[in-house]
Scaffold this active site. Structure first.
Site, PDB file in Angstrom:
ATOM      1  N   ARG A 137       0.860  -1.180   0.000  1.00 26.51           N
ATOM      2  CA  ARG A 137       0.000   0.000   0.000  1.00 26.51           C
ATOM      3  C   ARG A 137       0.897   1.231   0.000  1.00 26.51           C
ATOM      4  NH1 ARG A 137      -0.429   2.430   5.017  1.00 26.51           N
ATOM      5  NH2 ARG A 137       0.544   1.293   6.727  1.00 26.51           N
ATOM      6  N   ARG A 166      -2.581  10.869   1.959  1.00 24.73           N
ATOM      7  CA  ARG A 166      -3.294  11.615   2.990  1.00 24.73           C
ATOM      8  C   ARG A 166      -3.888  12.888   2.385  1.00 24.73           C
ATOM      9  NH1 ARG A 166       1.429  11.316   7.607  1.00 24.73           N
ATOM     10  NH2 ARG A 166       1.626   9.042   7.648  1.00 24.73           N
ATOM     11  N   ARG A 205      20.198  -6.076   1.057  1.00 28.67           N
ATOM     12  CA  ARG A 205      20.742  -4.854   0.495  1.00 28.67           C
ATOM     13  C   ARG A 205      21.602  -4.201   1.559  1.00 28.67           C
ATOM     14  NH1 ARG A 205      21.450  -3.492  -4.455  1.00 28.67           N
ATOM     15  NH2 ARG A 205      20.766  -1.318  -4.286  1.00 28.67           N
ATOM     16  N   ARG A 245      19.486   9.569  -0.250  1.00 37.20           N
ATOM     17  CA  ARG A 245      19.095  10.657   0.640  1.00 37.20           C
ATOM     18  C   ARG A 245      20.313  11.317   1.259  1.00 37.20           C
ATOM     19  NH1 ARG A 245      16.095   7.632   5.772  1.00 37.20           N
ATOM     20  NH2 ARG A 245      17.721   6.106   6.250  1.00 37.20           N
ATOM     21  N   GLU A 279      23.703   8.767   1.584  1.00 35.17           N
ATOM     22  CA  GLU A 279      23.434   7.340   1.738  1.00 35.17           C
ATOM     23  C   GLU A 279      23.292   6.683   0.358  1.00 35.17           C
ATOM     24  OE1 GLU A 279      19.685   5.018   3.620  1.00 35.17           O
ATOM     25  OE2 GLU A 279      20.728   6.386   4.992  1.00 35.17           O
ATOM     26  N   TYR A 321      12.469  -6.884   8.448  1.00 36.69           N
ATOM     27  CA  TYR A 321      12.752  -5.517   8.854  1.00 36.69           C
ATOM     28  C   TYR A 321      11.907  -5.175  10.081  1.00 36.69           C
ATOM     29  CZ  TYR A 321      13.414  -0.512   8.866  1.00 36.69           C
ATOM     30  OH  TYR A 321      13.716   0.767   9.255  1.00 36.69           O
ATOM     31  N   ASP A 378      11.028  -2.064  12.905  1.00 36.52           N
ATOM     32  CA  ASP A 378      11.204  -0.756  13.506  1.00 36.52           C
ATOM     33  C   ASP A 378      11.712  -0.963  14.930  1.00 36.52           C
ATOM     34  OD1 ASP A 378      10.427   0.870  11.373  1.00 36.52           O
ATOM     35  OD2 ASP A 378       8.297   0.619  11.843  1.00 36.52           O
TER      36      ASP A 378
END
Length: 370
Positions: free
Chosen positions: A171, A175, A250, A281, A301, A349, A351
């Site tokens: 997804r 917003r 990666r 970035r 990066e 991954y 958080d």
């Protein structure tokens, strides 16, 4: 001395477990092959600024339990993450919101923006996306995809978008408000004294011993014999000597520079979404937690293919790698002495709040009556 627990790695997962084990009276030995504790959330001072050495780390969670837990170890600066996208010199707000839509098309209200996006989606004619490109186009239309997704994604994964599986983008949040807050979590911030200090406080306990620049695999037999139990937070395929083959990742390369200016780009994170710019970035660290100084530190990066010896950052969770991981997971479940946890051992991954939650879940499993 035989320790109760040998913990391989001093990242967030291992550090939370070590703190909880020591708090319960268990002796802990931690091995870290780097020169410092903290794993990839390690921060160090440069020019008086806390530099996120391994990429930007913003703590965010909607769990009051996790927020209260981490606040035992640090005070947080109330940082709100609002990155900027730079597409060939054009600047756009992220995540995709009414500010972004105005910058793209001049739309001034949600109804206009909805019509613009839905019209573009309809024109693609995509009903069943076969790859990431088609998935993204069917979610956000052509303009957002080509300016803000395609180039960045191809640099991040090292592959053309039409060669990437569609499930990588399940997804894309759109917003229809003028809100640049990247995260929707209730709690968000950056440790005032840096992540290293936060983890150091976790590990400051007389029952915890830490050995830096110590590779578990360099003397594995001795290390395994030194404790009753092991908590392993490294790459799961390496633990089993790659017996089924290597899992894919990666990696990243960083270029960090100090500049004699108090403000380089005006924001903590600027994403470069075109395909020509080689980095994804630029991070300007002083904007995470403001400090009064006439200098600034920036980090560029660069994503790259992972090979042995590189730091693995992002698991490539496609079907073949997930199938390979499940084979290693079965081996891990058969181990009587070793517990596995964290981003690398679980090949997913996390958080930071997810990492803490997973570590506390393992603590409950290991110490059910304590």
């Amino acid at each position: 001395m035989a320790y109760d627990y040998l913990i391989v790695g001093t990242g967030l997962f291992g550090s939370v477990f070590a703190h909880e084990a020591a708090k319960r009276g268990h002796t802990v030995k931690m091995l870290e092959k780097r020169t410092h504790i903290g794993g990839n959330c390690y921060t160090e001072k440069q020019a008086g600024i806390d530099v996120h050495k391994y990429g930007a780390h913003i703590f965010h969670t909607s769990s009051k339990k996790i927020w209260d837990y981490i606040n035992q170890f640090t005070e947080f600066y109330p940082y709100i993450h609002a990155p900027i996208a730079n597409y060939q010199g054009e600047l756009y707000n992220l995540p995709f919101n009414m500010n972004t839509f105005y910058q793209l098309w001049g739309t001034k209200n949600p109804a206009e923006a909805r019509i613009k996006i839905s019209t573009q989606i309809e024109k693609t004619g995509i009903k069943r996306p076969r790859n990431l490109e088609e998935q993204a186009l069917s979610l956000v239309g052509t303009d957002i995809y080509h300016k803000l997704i395609k180039g960045y994604t191809e640099k991040q994964w090292g592959r053309e978008c039409d060669l990437l599986p569609s499930f990588i983008i399940k997804r894309l949040p759109i917003r229809y408000t003028f809100n640049n807050n990247y995260f929707t979590d209730i709690f968000q911030g950056i440790p005032k004294l840096g992540y290293t200090q936060m983890i150091q406080k976790m590990l400051t306990h007389p029952l915890i011993d830490i050995s830096l620049e110590t590779d578990f695999f360099a003397d594995r037999t001795r290390h395994e014999a030194s404790s009753k139990n092991i908590v392993y937070t490294g790459m799961i395929d390496q633990y089993f000597d790659y017996c089924y083959g290597e899992l894919a990742y990666r990696s990243l390369h960083f270029e960090t520079k100090v500049y004699d200016t108090d403000n380089y780009q005006g924001t903590a994170v600027m994403n470069f979404t075109d395909s020509q710019t080689p980095y994804t970035r630029i991070i300007e660290h002083k904007h995470f937690c403001p400090v009064v100084t006439k200098k600034t530190v920036i980090t560029k990066e660069y994503p790259k293919e992972w090979k042995k010896g590189d730091i693995p950052y992002y698991p490539i969770n496609d079907q073949s790698n997930n199938a390979l991981y499940r084979k290693y997971e079965k081996l891990a479940q058969q181990q009587k002495k070793c517990l596995f946890g964290g981003r690398l051992a679980n090949y997913r991954y996390y958080d930071m709040d997810d990492t803490i939650a997973a570590a506390l879940k393992l603590v409950q499993y290991e110490f059910p009556a304590e």
